[in-house]
Design an enzyme around this catalytic site. Structure first.
Site, PDB file in Angstrom:
ATOM      1  N   ASN A  23       1.008  -1.230   0.225  1.00  0.00           N
ATOM      2  CA  ASN A  23       0.154   0.341  -0.243  1.00  0.00           C
ATOM      3  C   ASN A  23       0.874   1.109  -0.166  1.00  0.00           C
ATOM      4  O   ASN A  23       1.725   1.486   0.928  1.00  0.00           O
ATOM      5  CB  ASN A  23      -1.043   0.160   1.190  1.00  0.00           C
ATOM      6  CG  ASN A  23      -2.097   1.178   1.204  1.00  0.00           C
ATOM      7  OD1 ASN A  23      -1.685   1.945   0.437  1.00  0.00           O
ATOM      8  ND2 ASN A  23      -2.010   1.403   2.410  1.00  0.00           N
TER       9      ASN A  23
ATOM     10  N   LYS B 254       0.091   4.096  -0.466  1.00  0.00           N
ATOM     11  CA  LYS B 254      -0.536   5.439   0.147  1.00  0.00           C
ATOM     12  C   LYS B 254      -0.463   6.602  -0.399  1.00  0.00           C
ATOM     13  O   LYS B 254       0.035   6.545  -1.905  1.00  0.00           O
ATOM     14  CB  LYS B 254      -0.123   6.206   2.130  1.00  0.00           C
ATOM     15  CG  LYS B 254      -0.239   4.466   2.439  1.00  0.00           C
ATOM     16  CD  LYS B 254       0.008   4.619   3.942  1.00  0.00           C
ATOM     17  CE  LYS B 254      -0.201   3.498   4.717  1.00  0.00           C
ATOM     18  NZ  LYS B 254      -0.179   3.805   5.821  1.00  0.00           N
TER      19      LYS B 254
ATOM     20  N   HIS C 208      -9.464   1.318   4.292  1.00  0.00           N
ATOM     21  CA  HIS C 208      -8.271   1.242   4.432  1.00  0.00           C
ATOM     22  C   HIS C 208      -8.697   2.523   6.658  1.00  0.00           C
ATOM     23  O   HIS C 208      -9.108   3.158   5.681  1.00  0.00           O
ATOM     24  CB  HIS C 208      -7.105   1.960   3.860  1.00  0.00           C
ATOM     25  CG  HIS C 208      -5.827   2.172   4.948  1.00  0.00           C
ATOM     26  ND1 HIS C 208      -5.379   2.923   5.888  1.00  0.00           N
ATOM     27  CD2 HIS C 208      -5.153   1.138   4.856  1.00  0.00           C
ATOM     28  CE1 HIS C 208      -4.109   2.658   6.195  1.00  0.00           C
ATOM     29  NE2 HIS C 208      -3.861   1.774   5.873  1.00  0.00           N
TER      30      HIS C 208
ATOM     31  N   GLU D 115      -7.072   4.975   7.444  1.00  0.00           N
ATOM     32  CA  GLU D 115      -6.576   6.173   7.173  1.00  0.00           C
ATOM     33  C   GLU D 115      -8.236   7.360   6.632  1.00  0.00           C
ATOM     34  O   GLU D 115      -8.024   7.735   6.607  1.00  0.00           O
ATOM     35  CB  GLU D 115      -5.796   6.472   6.162  1.00  0.00           C
ATOM     36  CG  GLU D 115      -3.916   6.002   7.162  1.00  0.00           C
ATOM     37  CD  GLU D 115      -2.775   5.506   6.551  1.00  0.00           C
ATOM     38  OE1 GLU D 115      -2.791   5.561   5.405  1.00  0.00           O
ATOM     39  OE2 GLU D 115      -2.008   5.273   7.447  1.00  0.00           O
TER      40      GLU D 115
ATOM     41  N   GLU E 182      -5.833  -4.546  10.498  1.00  0.00           N
ATOM     42  CA  GLU E 182      -5.182  -3.364  10.363  1.00  0.00           C
ATOM     43  C   GLU E 182      -4.883  -3.178  11.865  1.00  0.00           C
ATOM     44  O   GLU E 182      -6.139  -2.008  12.000  1.00  0.00           O
ATOM     45  CB  GLU E 182      -4.416  -2.688   8.961  1.00  0.00           C
ATOM     46  CG  GLU E 182      -4.784  -3.440   8.102  1.00  0.00           C
ATOM     47  CD  GLU E 182      -3.727  -2.277   7.202  1.00  0.00           C
ATOM     48  OE1 GLU E 182      -2.362  -2.424   6.925  1.00  0.00           O
ATOM     49  OE2 GLU E 182      -4.205  -1.062   6.953  1.00  0.00           O
TER      50      GLU E 182
ATOM     51  N   GLY F 121       2.278   1.859  11.105  1.00  0.00           N
ATOM     52  CA  GLY F 121       3.439   3.363  10.422  1.00  0.00           C
ATOM     53  C   GLY F 121       4.043   3.296  12.126  1.00  0.00           C
ATOM     54  O   GLY F 121       4.683   4.156  11.785  1.00  0.00           O
TER      55      GLY F 121
ATOM     56  N   SER G  84       3.128  -2.412  10.157  1.00  0.00           N
ATOM     57  CA  SER G  84       5.079  -2.613  10.520  1.00  0.00           C
ATOM     58  C   SER G  84       4.817  -3.633  10.062  1.00  0.00           C
ATOM     59  O   SER G  84       5.480  -4.795  10.945  1.00  0.00           O
ATOM     60  CB  SER G  84       4.529  -2.107  11.949  1.00  0.00           C
ATOM     61  OG  SER G  84       3.732  -0.856  12.537  1.00  0.00           O
TER      62      SER G  84
HETATM   63  P1  PGA Z   1       2.453  -0.345   7.807  1.00  0.00           P
HETATM   64  O1  PGA Z   1       1.222   0.310   7.176  1.00  0.00           O
HETATM   65  O2  PGA Z   1       3.232  -1.370   7.210  1.00  0.00           O
HETATM   66  O3  PGA Z   1       3.160   1.533   7.013  1.00  0.00           O
HETATM   67  O4  PGA Z   1       2.126   0.672   8.961  1.00  0.00           O
HETATM   68  C1  PGA Z   1       0.574  -0.262   7.165  1.00  0.00           C
HETATM   69  C2  PGA Z   1      -1.226  -0.150   5.859  1.00  0.00           C
HETATM   70  O5  PGA Z   1      -1.909   0.798   6.467  1.00  0.00           O
HETATM   71  O6  PGA Z   1      -1.667  -1.160   5.072  1.00  0.00           O
END
Ligand code: PGA
Length: 249
Positions: free
Chosen positions: A10, A12, A95, A97, A167, A173, A213
């Protein structure tokens, strides 16, 4: 039948079109795999160049979002048909976000899931709890609510071809991965929820990813869990490490 693992990046809001092409070239040999499905979910403007860049490789392309309406006056939005025509096969829906910053609720996400499926896209439906919810002990209640609402009206056959990504928001993140036990427990709970909503065959077939992560060091242990069928990878999908995650064994 054993479920095939699927590792999706992803990206982003990272990578300009020219950076995207360079990243595809850098990762090309590193992400080769016979037994893992590999997907790059990329910003809308990178879709066309990335589809071109991964032609002839094992990599499939996904979008990070879409709108549920067919077409028309929805300035700034992208339809499922546009994605399909551009060569996209997967789409991330819900997601955290998007749920948090863009206030996408389960009613909207349900419409998006249904439209994506109708158009022939494979949704990667995200769910996950906040740290507060985990500490209050309502993780599974919350996730069951998300899954049940987002899949309302979706058939068993459609669910069998879908991806669900667990998630935990506190792990995204942050460098703070869920423990293997925590990740497996929730992914198993999601599978049980699918069995309750549909049947055992559907629960067996649906692929459930862990995200939050994921990196080259923790992927092998996470992906070895019986209910974790791969990962949705943010930060680590933008570098050579992504190849190590795909080839985690
Ligand atoms: P990350 O993000 O691996 O940077 O924690 C995962 C995601 O948001 O899909």
């Amino acid at each position: 039948m054993a479920r095939r693992k699927i590792v999706a990046g992803n990206w982003k809001m990272n990578m300009t079109p020219s950076q995207a092409k360079a990243l595809c070239a850098e990762l090309k040999d590193l992400v080769k795999s016979e037994d893992v499905d590999v997907v790059y979910c990329v910003p809308a403007i990178d879709i066309v160049p990335v589809v071109e860049a991964v032609k002839g490789t094992n990599v499939k392309v996904g979008a990070e979002n879409m709108y549920f309406e067919e077409k028309g006056a929805y300035t700034g939005e992208i339809s499922a048909a546009m994605l399909v025509d551009a060569g996209v096969e997967y789409v991330i829906i819900g997601h955290s976000e998007r749920r948090d910053y863009f206030k996408e609720d389960d009613c909207l996400l349900n419409k998006k899931v249904k439209k994506a499926l109708e158009a022939g896209l494979i949704p990667i439906l995200c769910c996950g709890e906040t740290l507060e919810q985990r500490e209050m002990g309502v993780t599974m209640d919350w996730i069951r609510l998300q899954i049940k609402s987002d899949l309302a009206g979706v058939t068993a056959e459609q669910v069998q071809g879908m991806i669900i990504a667990y998630e935990p928001i506190w792990a995204i993140g942050t460098g703070k991965t869920a423990t293997t036990e925590q990740a497996e427990e929730v992914c198993k709970g999601i599978r049980m929820c699918i069995e309750e909503m549909y049947d055992a065959q559907t629960a067996e077939a649906v692929r459930i990813q862990y995200g939050g992560s994921v990196n080259a060091a923790n992927a092998a242990e996470l992906f070895a869990q019986p209910n974790i069928d791969g990962g949705l990878v943010g930060g680590a999908s933008l570098k050579a490490d992504f190849g190590k995650i795909v080839n985690y064994k």
